[in-house]
Design a protein around this motif. Structure first.
Motif, PDB file in Angstrom:
ATOM      1  N   ASP A  28       0.820  -1.210   0.000  1.00  0.00           N
ATOM      2  CA  ASP A  28       0.000   0.000   0.000  1.00  0.00           C
ATOM      3  C   ASP A  28       0.855   1.261   0.000  1.00  0.00           C
ATOM      4  O   ASP A  28       1.779   1.402   0.811  1.00  0.00           O
ATOM      5  CB  ASP A  28      -0.914  -0.018   1.222  1.00  0.00           C
ATOM      6  N   GLN A  29       0.576   2.164  -0.941  1.00  0.00           N
ATOM      7  CA  GLN A  29       1.170   3.489  -1.078  1.00  0.00           C
ATOM      8  C   GLN A  29       2.679   3.464  -1.359  1.00  0.00           C
ATOM      9  O   GLN A  29       3.367   4.458  -1.127  1.00  0.00           O
ATOM     10  CB  GLN A  29       0.830   4.371   0.130  1.00  0.00           C
ATOM     11  N   ALA A  30       3.186   2.352  -1.902  1.00  0.00           N
ATOM     12  CA  ALA A  30       4.590   2.263  -2.289  1.00  0.00           C
ATOM     13  C   ALA A  30       4.705   2.341  -3.808  1.00  0.00           C
ATOM     14  O   ALA A  30       3.715   2.166  -4.529  1.00  0.00           O
ATOM     15  CB  ALA A  30       5.196   0.954  -1.779  1.00  0.00           C
ATOM     16  N   SER A  31       5.931   2.592  -4.288  1.00  0.00           N
ATOM     17  CA  SER A  31       6.171   2.685  -5.728  1.00  0.00           C
ATOM     18  C   SER A  31       7.627   2.359  -6.054  1.00  0.00           C
ATOM     19  O   SER A  31       8.361   3.189  -6.569  1.00  0.00           O
ATOM     20  CB  SER A  31       5.803   4.090  -6.236  1.00  0.00           C
ATOM     21  N   LEU A  32       8.040   1.118  -5.731  1.00  0.00           N
ATOM     22  CA  LEU A  32       9.402   0.672  -6.000  1.00  0.00           C
ATOM     23  C   LEU A  32       9.352  -0.636  -6.784  1.00  0.00           C
ATOM     24  O   LEU A  32       8.951  -1.666  -6.251  1.00  0.00           O
ATOM     25  CB  LEU A  32      10.178   0.470  -4.699  1.00  0.00           C
ATOM     26  N   LEU A  42       2.220   1.732  -9.178  1.00  0.00           N
ATOM     27  CA  LEU A  42       2.577   1.197 -10.496  1.00  0.00           C
ATOM     28  C   LEU A  42       2.492   2.306 -11.540  1.00  0.00           C
ATOM     29  O   LEU A  42       3.434   2.515 -12.312  1.00  0.00           O
ATOM     30  CB  LEU A  42       1.653   0.042 -10.871  1.00  0.00           C
ATOM     31  N   ALA A  43       1.392   3.030 -11.565  1.00  0.00           N
ATOM     32  CA  ALA A  43       1.220   4.122 -12.537  1.00  0.00           C
ATOM     33  C   ALA A  43       2.291   5.190 -12.341  1.00  0.00           C
ATOM     34  O   ALA A  43       2.837   5.717 -13.315  1.00  0.00           O
ATOM     35  CB  ALA A  43      -0.176   4.731 -12.409  1.00  0.00           C
ATOM     36  N   ARG A  44       2.618   5.495 -11.104  1.00  0.00           N
ATOM     37  CA  ARG A  44       3.662   6.489 -10.822  1.00  0.00           C
ATOM     38  C   ARG A  44       5.010   6.015 -11.344  1.00  0.00           C
ATOM     39  O   ARG A  44       5.787   6.792 -11.899  1.00  0.00           O
ATOM     40  CB  ARG A  44       3.737   6.753  -9.315  1.00  0.00           C
ATOM     41  N   GLY A  45       5.318   4.741 -11.156  1.00  0.00           N
ATOM     42  CA  GLY A  45       6.582   4.203 -11.640  1.00  0.00           C
ATOM     43  C   GLY A  45       6.669   4.218 -13.154  1.00  0.00           C
ATOM     44  O   GLY A  45       7.722   4.550 -13.721  1.00  0.00           O
ATOM     45  N   VAL A  46       5.575   3.879 -13.819  1.00  0.00           N
ATOM     46  CA  VAL A  46       5.551   3.939 -15.285  1.00  0.00           C
ATOM     47  C   VAL A  46       5.719   5.387 -15.727  1.00  0.00           C
ATOM     48  O   VAL A  46       6.469   5.681 -16.662  1.00  0.00           O
ATOM     49  CB  VAL A  46       4.265   3.292 -15.843  1.00  0.00           C
ATOM     50  N   TRP A  47       5.049   6.310 -15.058  1.00  0.00           N
ATOM     51  CA  TRP A  47       5.209   7.743 -15.366  1.00  0.00           C
ATOM     52  C   TRP A  47       6.680   8.137 -15.290  1.00  0.00           C
ATOM     53  O   TRP A  47       7.207   8.775 -16.195  1.00  0.00           O
ATOM     54  CB  TRP A  47       4.380   8.588 -14.392  1.00  0.00           C
ATOM     55  N   ARG A  48       7.360   7.772 -14.196  1.00  0.00           N
ATOM     56  CA  ARG A  48       8.759   8.167 -14.016  1.00  0.00           C
ATOM     57  C   ARG A  48       9.626   7.632 -15.154  1.00  0.00           C
ATOM     58  O   ARG A  48      10.528   8.322 -15.621  1.00  0.00           O
ATOM     59  CB  ARG A  48       9.285   7.679 -12.662  1.00  0.00           C
ATOM     60  N   GLU A  49       9.351   6.420 -15.598  1.00  0.00           N
ATOM     61  CA  GLU A  49      10.157   5.837 -16.665  1.00  0.00           C
ATOM     62  C   GLU A  49       9.839   6.431 -18.034  1.00  0.00           C
ATOM     63  O   GLU A  49      10.731   6.683 -18.832  1.00  0.00           O
ATOM     64  CB  GLU A  49       9.956   4.320 -16.716  1.00  0.00           C
ATOM     65  N   VAL A  50       8.571   6.672 -18.304  1.00  0.00           N
ATOM     66  CA  VAL A  50       8.151   7.119 -19.637  1.00  0.00           C
ATOM     67  C   VAL A  50       8.202   8.640 -19.778  1.00  0.00           C
ATOM     68  O   VAL A  50       8.608   9.150 -20.814  1.00  0.00           O
ATOM     69  CB  VAL A  50       6.731   6.587 -19.952  1.00  0.00           C
ATOM     70  N   VAL A  51       7.791   9.355 -18.743  1.00  0.00           N
ATOM     71  CA  VAL A  51       7.646  10.812 -18.827  1.00  0.00           C
ATOM     72  C   VAL A  51       8.769  11.549 -18.107  1.00  0.00           C
ATOM     73  O   VAL A  51       9.323  12.512 -18.631  1.00  0.00           O
ATOM     74  CB  VAL A  51       6.273  11.261 -18.270  1.00  0.00           C
ATOM     75  N   GLY A  52       9.107  11.124 -16.896  1.00  0.00           N
ATOM     76  CA  GLY A  52      10.132  11.802 -16.102  1.00  0.00           C
ATOM     77  C   GLY A  52       9.698  11.963 -14.666  1.00  0.00           C
ATOM     78  O   GLY A  52       8.851  11.220 -14.174  1.00  0.00           O
ATOM     79  N   ASP A  53      10.247  12.952 -13.998  1.00  0.00           N
ATOM     80  CA  ASP A  53       9.936  13.181 -12.592  1.00  0.00           C
ATOM     81  C   ASP A  53       8.446  13.412 -12.381  1.00  0.00           C
ATOM     82  O   ASP A  53       7.768  14.022 -13.220  1.00  0.00           O
ATOM     83  CB  ASP A  53      10.696  14.408 -12.064  1.00  0.00           C
ATOM     84  N   GLU A  54       7.971  12.953 -11.236  1.00  0.00           N
ATOM     85  CA  GLU A  54       6.575  13.198 -10.884  1.00  0.00           C
ATOM     86  C   GLU A  54       6.400  14.694 -10.606  1.00  0.00           C
ATOM     87  O   GLU A  54       7.231  15.299  -9.937  1.00  0.00           O
ATOM     88  CB  GLU A  54       6.192  12.382  -9.658  1.00  0.00           C
TER      89      GLU A  54
END
Length: 149
Positions: A28-32, A42-54
């Motif tokens: 819960d509430q992790a993103s590693l 998961l969505a945040r991690g994909v964002w970081r890889e595809v788009v960049g910094d949150e």
């Protein structure tokens, strides 16, 4: 709703990034990646890889899928960063938000990987790719495209 193709990320890159998270345990509430995440992580991690910094920190959030109220906090947050499309227009690489209970706030996130499949983080299963069954499909409330960096 218009679909701004020229300003959105390549769906193949989004899917490849999401698939790298397969097997990551649910937390819960992790993103590693490989360590732990929830569906938003998961969505945040994909964002970081595809788009960049949150673009902003994610505040703590409730896991109550039956929560009701006038505000679609998750959809509003996505809308501030991503082009929104009609759920019926969602294809591979699209971020989809699910309304798990009728009339409740959309609280679950997945990434479509094909016309009949998606990746999401689910409690007790972790990050998995599953069929987009009619039961899952009818729960899609919102759809968003990842922008180009």
């Amino acid at each position: 709703m218009p679909e701004p193709q020229s300003s959105t990320a390549d769906p193949a890159l989004v899917i490849a990034a999401a698939r790298r998270w397969l097997g990551t345990p649910y937390h819960d509430q992790a993103s590693l990646c490989g360590v732990g995440c929830d569906c938003l992580g998961l969505a945040r991690g994909v964002w970081r890889e595809v788009v960049g910094d949150e673009p902003f920190p994610i505040p703590p959030y409730s896991r109550d899928w039956g929560e009701t109220g006038p505000h679609e906090v998750l959809a509003d947050g996505a809308r501030a960063m991503m082009p929104e499309i009609a759920p019926d227009d969602a294809g591979p690489g699209t971020l989809v938000l699910f309304r798990m209970v009728p009339r409740a706030v959309a609280k679950h996130v997945g990434i479509l990987t094909g016309p009949q499949s998606f990746i999401h983080a689910y409690e007790h299963l972790g990050v998995v790719e599953q069929p987009l069954t009619p039961s899952w499909r009818r729960r899609i409330a919102f759809a968003f495209l990842f922008p180009k960096p």
